[in-house]
Design an enzyme around this catalytic site. Structure first.
Site, PDB file in Angstrom:
ATOM      1  N   GLU A  93       1.068  -1.522   0.325  1.00 12.07           N
ATOM      2  CA  GLU A  93       0.048   0.182   0.284  1.00 12.07           C
ATOM      3  C   GLU A  93       0.836   1.152  -0.027  1.00 12.07           C
ATOM      4  OE1 GLU A  93      -2.450   1.670  -1.166  1.00 12.07           O
ATOM      5  OE2 GLU A  93      -4.370   1.506   0.328  1.00 12.07           O
ATOM      6  N   ASP A  94       0.367   2.085  -1.151  1.00 12.42           N
ATOM      7  CA  ASP A  94       1.801   3.277  -0.617  1.00 12.42           C
ATOM      8  C   ASP A  94       1.192   3.824   0.452  1.00 12.42           C
ATOM      9  OD1 ASP A  94      -1.508   4.228  -0.664  1.00 12.42           O
ATOM     10  OD2 ASP A  94      -2.113   5.714  -2.610  1.00 12.42           O
ATOM     11  N   ASP A  97      -2.928   5.508   6.925  1.00 10.59           N
ATOM     12  CA  ASP A  97      -3.610   7.190   7.133  1.00 10.59           C
ATOM     13  C   ASP A  97      -4.431   6.742   8.089  1.00 10.59           C
ATOM     14  OD1 ASP A  97      -3.653   9.584   7.656  1.00 10.59           O
ATOM     15  OD2 ASP A  97      -5.731  10.223   6.074  1.00 10.59           O
ATOM     16  N   PHE A 146      -0.429  16.000   4.080  1.00  5.62           N
ATOM     17  CA  PHE A 146      -1.518  15.764   2.596  1.00  5.62           C
ATOM     18  C   PHE A 146       0.161  15.746   1.843  1.00  5.62           C
ATOM     19  CE2 PHE A 146      -3.880  14.172  -1.463  1.00  5.62           C
ATOM     20  CZ  PHE A 146      -4.377  13.015  -0.358  1.00  5.62           C
ATOM     21  N   ARG A 159       0.275  11.724  -9.810  1.00 10.20           N
ATOM     22  CA  ARG A 159       0.791  10.357  -9.209  1.00 10.20           C
ATOM     23  C   ARG A 159       1.668   9.971  -9.613  1.00 10.20           C
ATOM     24  NH1 ARG A 159      -3.290   6.814  -6.546  1.00 10.20           N
ATOM     25  NH2 ARG A 159      -5.344   7.167  -7.745  1.00 10.20           N
TER      26      ARG A 159
HETATM   27  P1  IMP Z   1      -7.012   5.042   5.288  1.00 13.30           P
HETATM   28  O1  IMP Z   1      -8.126   3.987   5.019  1.00 13.30           O
HETATM   29  O2  IMP Z   1      -7.235   6.356   5.646  1.00 13.30           O
HETATM   30  O3  IMP Z   1      -5.449   4.279   6.009  1.00 13.30           O
HETATM   31  O4  IMP Z   1      -7.107   5.895   4.060  1.00 13.30           O
HETATM   32  C1  IMP Z   1      -5.495   5.281   2.675  1.00 13.30           C
HETATM   33  C2  IMP Z   1      -5.844   5.594   1.671  1.00 13.30           C
HETATM   34  O5  IMP Z   1      -6.153   7.276   1.608  1.00 13.30           O
HETATM   35  C3  IMP Z   1      -4.377   6.284   1.278  1.00 13.30           C
HETATM   36  O6  IMP Z   1      -4.674   4.480  -0.065  1.00 13.30           O
HETATM   37  C4  IMP Z   1      -4.227   7.001  -0.061  1.00 13.30           C
HETATM   38  O7  IMP Z   1      -4.832   6.234  -1.731  1.00 13.30           O
HETATM   39  C5  IMP Z   1      -5.618   7.999   0.694  1.00 13.30           C
HETATM   40  N1  IMP Z   1      -4.384   8.894   1.268  1.00 13.30           N
HETATM   41  C6  IMP Z   1      -4.614   9.132   2.591  1.00 13.30           C
HETATM   42  N2  IMP Z   1      -3.359  10.567   2.829  1.00 13.30           N
HETATM   43  C7  IMP Z   1      -2.993  10.734   1.895  1.00 13.30           C
HETATM   44  C8  IMP Z   1      -1.707  11.312   1.270  1.00 13.30           C
HETATM   45  O8  IMP Z   1      -1.283  11.809   2.246  1.00 13.30           O
HETATM   46  N3  IMP Z   1      -1.972  11.302  -0.252  1.00 13.30           N
HETATM   47  C9  IMP Z   1      -2.484  10.425  -0.665  1.00 13.30           C
HETATM   48  N4  IMP Z   1      -3.627  10.337  -0.744  1.00 13.30           N
HETATM   49  C10 IMP Z   1      -3.913   9.675   0.530  1.00 13.30           C
HETATM   50 MG    MG Z   2      -6.388   8.404  -3.417  1.00 19.68          MG
END
Ligand code: IMP
Ligand code: MG
Length: 172
Positions: A93-94, A97, A146, A159
């Site tokens: 995963e990237d 968060d 972000f 991207r």
């Molecule tokens: P989570 O479910 O809140 O942990 O979010 C994960 C997803 O939110 C990641 O796979 C990203 O697609 C997006 N995301 C969260 N923070 C960022 C950020 O700083 N930049 C870009 N995408 C983010």
């Molecule tokens: Mg996204």
């Protein structure tokens, strides 16, 4: 935009994670399960740093909320296409968060009864976590900003930036 992590810092972290995975799964094979679309670039670089037999698959989710924040509701939009049973699955995963996405995906993968399950996240924003989940392999812990680039988007843009940059807070 301000560069938070340069392409060479990213390459070093990806190489380090590749070595960790190579060491942890020595003598075995792994399946890299990438989360579309953000993890594409990370997966393709990471795969080349793992000195083991590796296969790929991809899964896609949509999370509701704003462009910058998940509302906690995640929907599967593309499932895996190969069996995960008895495989050493590494979810790639990237960014981790709030943790809603990973918690959702972990449940799906574990239902397939893999031999091992690990999470590799290039970035981790621990201060934002709303679900109790951690990655096994982390590139960088970053502050609550972000970020875009190296696969990460804002409204599908940026991207393809080679470095990871901070999106200005006043971006609409
Ligand atoms: P989570 O479910 O809140 O942990 O979010 C994960 C997803 O939110 C990641 O796979 C990203 O697609 C997006 N995301 C969260 N923070 C960022 C950020 O700083 N930049 C870009 N995408 C983010
Ligand atoms: Mg996204």
């Amino acid at each position: 935009m301000e560069v938070l992590l340069s392409r060479s810092q990213i390459a070093d972290a990806v190489a380090r994670i590749g070595q960790e995975i190579t060491r942890d799964f020595a003598g075995e094979s792994v399946m890299l399960l990438g989360v579309l679309k953000g993890a594409c670039l990370f997966l393709s670089d990471l795969a080349r740093q793992i000195e083991l037999d590796a296969t790929f698959d991809f899964i896609a989710v949509r999370s509701y909320g704003t462009q910058k924040e998940s509302a906690g509701e995640v929907q599967l939009i593309k499932d895996v296409t190969s069996p995960l049973e008895h495989k050493n699955v590494i979810l790639v995963e990237d960014i981790l968060d709030t943790g809603f996405t990973m918690t959702f995906l972990k449940k799906i993968v574990l239902a397939h009864q893999p031999r091992a399950f690990k999470i590799a996240a290039l970035l981790d924003k621990p201060s934002r976590r709303k679900q109790p989940i951690e990655a096994d392999y982390v590139g960088f812990k970053i502050p609550d900003e972000f970020v875009v680039g190296y696969g990460l988007d804002y409204a599908e843009k940026y991207r393809n930036l080679p470095d990871i940059c901070v999106l200005p807070r006043d971006t609409e």
